[in-house]
Every structure is written in structure tokens, then in C-alpha cells.
Write an enzyme that holds these catalytic residues in place. Sequence first.
Site, PDB file in Angstrom:
ATOM      1  N   GLN A 231       1.151  -1.145  -0.413  1.00  0.00           N
ATOM      2  CA  GLN A 231      -0.017   0.003   0.098  1.00  0.00           C
ATOM      3  C   GLN A 231       0.846   1.569   0.129  1.00  0.00           C
ATOM      4  OE1 GLN A 231      -2.961  -1.848   3.547  1.00  0.00           O
ATOM      5  NE2 GLN A 231      -3.430   0.057   2.970  1.00  0.00           N
ATOM      6  N   PHE A 262      -6.121  -4.407   3.304  1.00  0.00           N
ATOM      7  CA  PHE A 262      -7.127  -3.206   4.526  1.00  0.00           C
ATOM      8  C   PHE A 262      -5.968  -2.962   5.715  1.00  0.00           C
ATOM      9  CE2 PHE A 262      -8.815  -7.725   2.266  1.00  0.00           C
ATOM     10  CZ  PHE A 262     -10.150  -6.223   1.707  1.00  0.00           C
ATOM     11  N   GLU A 266       0.420  -1.924   4.335  1.00  0.00           N
ATOM     12  CA  GLU A 266       1.230  -0.463   5.051  1.00  0.00           C
ATOM     13  C   GLU A 266       2.041  -0.186   5.147  1.00  0.00           C
ATOM     14  OE1 GLU A 266      -2.328   2.189   7.326  1.00  0.00           O
ATOM     15  OE2 GLU A 266      -0.373   3.443   6.910  1.00  0.00           O
ATOM     16  N   ARG A 344      -5.101   7.480  17.417  1.00  0.00           N
ATOM     17  CA  ARG A 344      -6.826   7.883  16.606  1.00  0.00           C
ATOM     18  C   ARG A 344      -7.466   6.894  16.865  1.00  0.00           C
ATOM     19  NH1 ARG A 344      -9.402   8.691  11.142  1.00  0.00           N
ATOM     20  NH2 ARG A 344      -6.996   9.241  10.208  1.00  0.00           N
ATOM     21  N   ARG A 376      -8.404  -1.413   9.010  1.00  0.00           N
ATOM     22  CA  ARG A 376      -9.391  -0.432   8.211  1.00  0.00           C
ATOM     23  C   ARG A 376      -9.983   0.500   9.195  1.00  0.00           C
ATOM     24  NH1 ARG A 376     -13.364  -2.865   3.895  1.00  0.00           N
ATOM     25  NH2 ARG A 376     -14.184  -1.075   3.043  1.00  0.00           N
ATOM     26  N   PHE A 378      -8.247   2.126  11.567  1.00  0.00           N
ATOM     27  CA  PHE A 378      -6.854   2.720  12.180  1.00  0.00           C
ATOM     28  C   PHE A 378      -7.027   3.024  13.460  1.00  0.00           C
ATOM     29  CE2 PHE A 378      -3.187   5.448  11.814  1.00  0.00           C
ATOM     30  CZ  PHE A 378      -1.934   4.337  11.729  1.00  0.00           C
ATOM     31  N   THR A 476      -3.471  11.878  10.588  1.00  0.00           N
ATOM     32  CA  THR A 476      -2.521  12.805  11.754  1.00  0.00           C
ATOM     33  C   THR A 476      -2.137  13.280  11.603  1.00  0.00           C
ATOM     34  OG1 THR A 476      -2.357  11.217  13.346  1.00  0.00           O
ATOM     35  CG2 THR A 476      -5.511  11.508  13.094  1.00  0.00           C
ATOM     36  N   ALA A 545      -5.760   5.191   5.180  1.00  0.00           N
ATOM     37  CA  ALA A 545      -6.853   6.378   6.322  1.00  0.00           C
ATOM     38  C   ALA A 545      -8.276   6.621   5.300  1.00  0.00           C
ATOM     39  CB  ALA A 545      -5.875   7.686   6.371  1.00  0.00           C
ATOM     40  N   GLU A 747     -12.489   3.878   4.818  1.00  0.00           N
ATOM     41  CA  GLU A 747     -13.330   2.664   5.850  1.00  0.00           C
ATOM     42  C   GLU A 747     -14.435   3.176   6.769  1.00  0.00           C
ATOM     43  OE1 GLU A 747      -8.955   5.469   6.807  1.00  0.00           O
ATOM     44  OE2 GLU A 747      -8.667   2.960   8.182  1.00  0.00           O
TER      45      GLU A 747
HETATM   46  N1  MTE Z   1     -11.304  -2.511  -0.887  1.00  0.00           N
HETATM   47  C1  MTE Z   1     -11.207  -3.196  -0.438  1.00  0.00           C
HETATM   48  N2  MTE Z   1     -11.641  -3.907  -1.678  1.00  0.00           N
HETATM   49  N3  MTE Z   1      -9.803  -3.419   0.000  1.00  0.00           N
HETATM   50  C2  MTE Z   1      -9.132  -2.869   0.596  1.00  0.00           C
HETATM   51  O1  MTE Z   1      -7.841  -4.160   0.894  1.00  0.00           O
HETATM   52  N4  MTE Z   1      -8.669  -1.929   2.259  1.00  0.00           N
HETATM   53  C3  MTE Z   1      -9.487  -0.141   3.536  1.00  0.00           C
HETATM   54  C4  MTE Z   1     -10.537  -0.158   2.052  1.00  0.00           C
HETATM   55  N5  MTE Z   1     -11.519  -0.588   1.322  1.00  0.00           N
HETATM   56  C5  MTE Z   1      -9.361  -2.205   1.209  1.00  0.00           C
HETATM   57  C6  MTE Z   1     -10.586  -1.713   0.768  1.00  0.00           C
HETATM   58  C7  MTE Z   1      -8.371   0.422   3.646  1.00  0.00           C
HETATM   59  S1  MTE Z   1      -7.862  -0.137   5.230  1.00  0.00           S
HETATM   60  C8  MTE Z   1      -8.362   1.867   3.272  1.00  0.00           C
HETATM   61  S2  MTE Z   1      -7.866   2.642   4.233  1.00  0.00           S
HETATM   62  C9  MTE Z   1      -9.231   2.284   2.471  1.00  0.00           C
HETATM   63  O2  MTE Z   1      -9.740   1.619   1.755  1.00  0.00           O
HETATM   64  C10 MTE Z   1      -8.074   2.283   1.335  1.00  0.00           C
HETATM   65  O3  MTE Z   1      -8.604   3.294  -0.157  1.00  0.00           O
HETATM   66  P1  MTE Z   1      -8.967   4.623  -0.585  1.00  0.00           P
HETATM   67  O4  MTE Z   1      -8.269   5.359   0.522  1.00  0.00           O
HETATM   68  O5  MTE Z   1      -8.984   4.692  -2.198  1.00  0.00           O
HETATM   69  O6  MTE Z   1     -10.827   4.182   0.478  1.00  0.00           O
HETATM   70 MO1  MOS Z   2      -6.225   1.445   5.842  1.00  0.00          MO
HETATM   71  S1  MOS Z   2      -6.019   0.987   7.943  1.00  0.00           S
HETATM   72  O1  MOS Z   2      -5.888   3.362   6.228  1.00  0.00           O
HETATM   73  O2  MOS Z   2      -4.645   1.130   5.147  1.00  0.00           O
END
Ligand code: MTE
Ligand code: MOS
Length: 798
Positions: A231, A262, A266, A344, A376, A378, A476, A545, A747
Site C-alpha cells: 500500500q 486492509f 501499509e 486514532r 481498516r 486504524f 493525523t 486513512a 474505512e
Molecule cells: N477495499 C478493498 N476491496 N480492499 C482493501 O484492501 N482497504 C481499506 C479500504 N477498502 C481495502 C478496501 C482500507 S484499510 C483503506 S485505508 C482504504 O480502502 C484505502 O483506500 P482509499 O483511501 O482509496 O479509500
Molecule cells: Mo487503511 S487501515 O488506513 O490502510
Amino acid sequence: MAEAVKMQVKLASGEQDTLESRRAAPNPVIVTGGASTSLKHESARMHVSGEATYLDDIPEPRGLVHVVPGLSTKAHARILSLDLDAVRAVPGVICVLTHKDIPGHNQVSPVGKNDEPLLAEDMVFYYGQPIFIVVAEDRHQARKAARLAKITYEELPAILTIAQAREAGSALVWRPLEMKRGDVDTGLMNAPRRLSGRITIGGQEHFYLEGQAALAQPGEEGEMRVWSSTQHPTETQHMVAHVLDRPSNLVTVEIRRMGGGFGGKETQANIPACLAAVAANATGRAAKMRLDRDDDMIMTGKRHDFVVEYDVGFDDAGHILAVDMVLAARCGWSADLSGPVIDRALFHADNAYFYPDVRFRSEPLKTNTQSNTAYRGFGGPQGIVAAERVIEEIAFATGLDPLDVRLRNTYGTGTRDLTPYHMTVEDSIASEIMTQLAENCDYRTRREALREANRHSPYIRRGIALTPVKFGISFTATHYNQAGALVHVYTDGSVQVNHGGTEMGQGLHTKMVQIAMREFGLTEDRVRITATTTGKVPNTSATAASSGADLNGMAVLDAISKIKHRLISFAADHWQVSEQDIQFEPEGVQVGETLVSFPDLVKAAYFARVSLSSNGFYKTPKISWNAETGRGRPFYYFAYGAACAEVAIDLLTGETRIERVDILHDAGQSLNPAIDIGQIEGGFIQGAGWLTMEELVWDKAGKLSTHAPSTYKIPACSDRPHIFNVSLLEAAPNREATIFRSKAVGEPPFVHGVAVLQAISDALASLKNYKICPQLDTPATPECILRTAERLRALSEV
Ligand code: MTE
Ligand code: MOS
């Protein structure tokens, strides 16, 4: 199901109508018109046909070697001797490498703590810590060989749990944070009523479908090209450079897509990437590390489990007067992202509620377990679970419907609007959303009916709950709130979009394509998104985030705007029209009276030597945060939503069935309603899984016993709610100038799972005629539900 509902806002007279003001907000960002559309995910077809390339699908370079880690089998020990002869002797094994073979720094702490060696040196700090790597011609040989190491340890006392860590006065992996406003001690003392309690909140394995994986290919003069399921390509690049002791300009990291991250990729994707690079460096051959599922689960960190202690003062009408909370978390053996994660949790321990006097304190505890990491939400979801337990306690103590306690305590607008971190909530819509959802799904009538039905049902008890979410959007760590993009227009009028964000299934790339389509007036087939690479967009932030679309979307828009300005100025000159008379439309580019096709315009511009490529940049305005003082505006805005869940529990087996779920969620002016609804559905299921069925168990030696799907249960298709209605809040553009007035959606919907937990609790409360708060811990597995039922039954009759 996907049909959006109209939001009718009813407010007491005199109060500011925040939704109305959001609708009235000027919208300087929208350049061309058109509503957001539900373009299908750019890889949807390839996802289902199996053609989408994940890391392990990349054609293997000639001479590829495979890398498998050798893991510690002690939770805390000194390594007395390490005999790897038998490992080396296995046919096909090329070499076995330890920390001594790392050419640069044996250190991958992502937060500069220097507490995370890539390979263990003389000590191991958890069961599963990588000690060495086997590099072999074949992955199976390497796996077999890795088990043949003879390691003698001097075992040391291991601290595994939050309770043990507290008892032992274990070190903290991060500075504790204190947030406070008002005088909580006086507030508690003067409150007409007061109660205290604690909740244990379990952790969660990421269970991304694609495990951690990386491929490193050495090039000329120290170059290292790395494909990583990460990520955070920029951090992976820096870590590989650091471990190899090379400048970052020799390392390029690329990622087309992840099979889920998820949060688990990261920081912890750095480990396989660095180990593959070390192997590639040692052998001069391309090296791949794809972790086996068991190794992945045993090695990598998870969602933090918490113990939260709360003390709350309130009145008979359910108004919260003072809240004191201590949030202790199991962080594992190194800091990783635990500091910001636990912070957080504090930022969300108010959820949507105003606490007149408040104090939150964190305890980020060091333990001899995997280094827990981003997941997800955090930390936010853990804070919210605690906040909602407090609401529930007050409801049972006062005899009020928990929904009424919620509605009485939400943030106001212009009054009762200051968070524990001294940020003013300017857009509180939690009450409106809850009220609307309660009406839409007939919450109050159903609640009465369920209670009546429970009276006549000895074994199956039903429960219902309606919970809100208010989730702060921005990193943050303020400096992460920046993004870059690089957009190319080719002379045939086709467009390539690159940006710093990564695709993990959430649809970020689709949204970025949509921005280019809308701005240039192009169809989908004319816009190509490419893999994310540090070679095209440098110094990026993690896609995390939830701010991927917020940040990268604005950077992409910036790049496109620069190209459009050049094209407009060229066209104005070339066709002798005023710049205002040039519009990019789906039919083509309107240049005064003439309609010029986009390719024709681009070609003409090229011959006039106009640059057709541009980078773009964005940084989030308005935000700041000072952890020392516990004050600031850490979030650009909040995303809101509410969920209502109805469950049936079986008092003989402890099993839960989710009968019906209704969700109303605020994605602002959604960039893509279909994708956003997918995020809400997926987030909800993942949240409900966390709170009801996913249970991590470590044995006494500190070994994770639940390290495969055979022992770790995640929701299956059959676990989804029988009735599942998800709607987006309509006509609710973001009051802040985000990309096309959208809101982050990745999230926040995870938190909707809390409604299921509280519905189970409501069902259990029927055992004591709704007079006692069941104080249900999480995960509310069948065992936990049976235990709680037993405890409730044993309490004296009320
Ligand atoms: N959706 C899918 N399908 N797969 C993922 O790994 N990660 C989640 C969320 N949705 C995730 C997901 C997490 S932890 C975050 S922070 C955000 O997607 C990251 O993507 P965005 O900032 O583009 O929403
Ligand atoms: Mo999402 S826990 O901020 O990768």
C-alpha cells in the site's frame, strides 16, 4: 438495494440546518457538469475472469530464486546458537542468509524507532519472528529446508497479553497520549449518576486474499527493481534502499494491484520486499518471496486488541456529563504504526457524541507477539466500540432506548461542538442520519415487536440496534496529507493517468479514470490507468486513512487542469476565439462555434509544440495537530453514517444470525455510487466479522494457534444479512472543497458492524427483562454469547 434515499432533514427551530448549508456551499471544484456515475471497476472483468495480474502472476524472470523465511519458535529468547547446515544441505538450496548478510541496515522500523530488525540478531521477541531466509531454486524445497534449522535458545519471560503487560509494567512502544477538555474529576463527582466498567475488544487478522508477496530483480550498477504487494510503494522503496545501503534513486517499486490490503500492507509489505531484495542482491538473480498463508498469519501484525476502562457521569435523562477513559492496547514487539493507531482510537472514543468534561488516556503496551499494525479504521473502530458501550450502559441504567441516548448526546452545531482534541465539529449530521434511518427501517415499531416476541421464545432471542459513525478524515500525521500525479496525453488523444495511490480492490483507480474522463470529455476506453510506480510519482504517502481518492484525485485534477490550460490557450490562439468559449464536452471540444475532436485538438497542439504531459500536486488545507498539547484540527472533515442491525441468537448454541441490516451512509457527492456501496457492504461485513466471529488465539508459548482458515473464521457469503439495504445519503456534497465534493468511504463503513454487536447485546438483555447491560465483550462468538448468557442468568433477579 442501491437506490439512494432522499434525505428529509427535520430540525428543531432555530438550529442551523447543516445539510442545507452543505448543499448551498459554493462548488468551485466542479469544472464540467454531470453527476457522478457508477462506472464499473476498471478491473472488474479481469477480477472475475482471472486475468488480473497479481504479484505471483507476473511472468517469472529467468533464473528466479524463491525466498522462504525461517521463523522463531520462541516468544522471547536469546539465540545461543544457530546451526543452518542441514538447511543448506537440502538439494536446490542456493544459500541461507541471516542478519549478517544484510549489506546495509538491518532495520525496518517505519517510524524511525530503530526497534525492528529485518532479521533477528541475538534475540527473538515473538513466536514467528524471521531469523533467516532460505534462497532456493524451488519454493517447496525452500519451505522444507527452512524447518531443518537447529536453533538453541535461552528462553526469557514472555509477555503475551494486555493484562500481563500491565502487571509486569511492560514498556510502551509509543508515547502515551492524553486528550482532555474541562475538568473530568469534578464533572464525574457532580454528575447525578455515575457508572464505570470495562470492555475487552479483540484483534483481527487482515486475511487479504492475496498474501504478502514481493519480487526483486537486480539491474545494472546496483539498481533494484521491486514489484511489491504494498500500500506504500515509497516507503517500500526507502526500506529496500536502507537495507541495501543504496540511494533511493537505484530502487524502483511498482504495484499494479493488491488482492486486498486492509492496512496489513501499509508497512508490513516492506518485510517480504526487503527480504526478496536481500536475496536478489546476494545471488544476482531475481528473487521472489510469497508467504505461505500460515507463515503470513504467524509473522505479520494484526488489528490491535484493546481493554478499555470507562467512568461516566450522566443524568436521568441520559445526558452524558463527563467521561474518563483509559484505552490499553496490545501493540506487539515493535512500534510499527501502533502510536498513530492508538492515537486514532482516542480520536474516536467520542464517536458522534459531545462529552462536556472528558479525559482519554492511552497505553500502547509492548508485548511478545506480532507487531500489530494498521487495519481498516486504524484504531478508530475500537474507540467507537467503547463509546457505544458507554451509551448502552447509560441506556440500561436509565431505562431509555439506546437510540434516544444517542440522539440526546450527538454533537451540536455552534454549541456542544468541541471534540476532546479541541477541534470544532462544523458538520454534525449524526442525529439527522440516525433519525432518517430509524424512520426508513421502522426501527421503533420493530423494536417493540421483537421485545414482545422474545417473551414467548425460550431459545431464539432477537435484538435490534441502531448505531452511528462519525469518522475523521485525514492522516493525523499532517505531512502525509499530500499527493502527486502524472498525466500524459498522447498525440492520438488517448490519456494515461498515473498517481501515487495504490489499488487494493477499493476502486481508487476507477475513480481516477473517471476524473480524467469527466475533465477531458472522454470515454473510458480512451483513459488508461497504469501501475503505481515510484519512478513516475515520487515521495508518495501510503494509500491509507481512506484518503486515497481525496488526495490523489485532487493531484490528478491538478495535472489535468495544467494540460487543459495549455490546450485552451493554444486553441484560443489557433482558432481565434476567447478562452471562455472553449469547453471539453463528451461530443468533443467546443471551440467557439467549431466542434473539434479531442484527438484533432491534441494533434494540432503537438505540432505547435505544446507540452501534453503534466504532473500534479495536492496538499490538504486547514489541518494541524499537536500531540504534545493534544490539540488541533487533525481532520479536514468527518464522514458520517448509521446502521441498524437485527439479529437472532440461539441460546442453546450461542449462534448468531444477522436477519436484517439497513445502512444510510454519507459519501458526500459520491464519485461512484456503485463502488461506494460496495465499500459500505464490504466494510460492514468485515466489521461484523471482527466483532462476532473472528477470534485470534495464542497458546501459552505465544504461538498463534489460529493461523489458517481452518481455525480462523471469517464471514462467508452465507453470513451476510438476509435483508441488506444500503443507501447513500443523497444531495449531501462535502462542505469542504474535496474532489467533486465527495467524501472518503474506505474505512468509515467498517464501523457499521457495531450495530450487530449491540443488537446481540440487546437480544441477550432480554434474559434480564432489559434491566441489565449485558456488557458483551468482543468478539461475540457463540462461546462468548453462551458465557455472557450464563453470567446474566446467575445475576440476582431484577
Ligand atoms: N477495499 C478493498 N476491496 N480492499 C482493501 O484492501 N482497504 C481499506 C479500504 N477498502 C481495502 C478496501 C482500507 S484499510 C483503506 S485505508 C482504504 O480502502 C484505502 O483506500 P482509499 O483511501 O482509496 O479509500
Ligand atoms: Mo487503511 S487501515 O488506513 O490502510
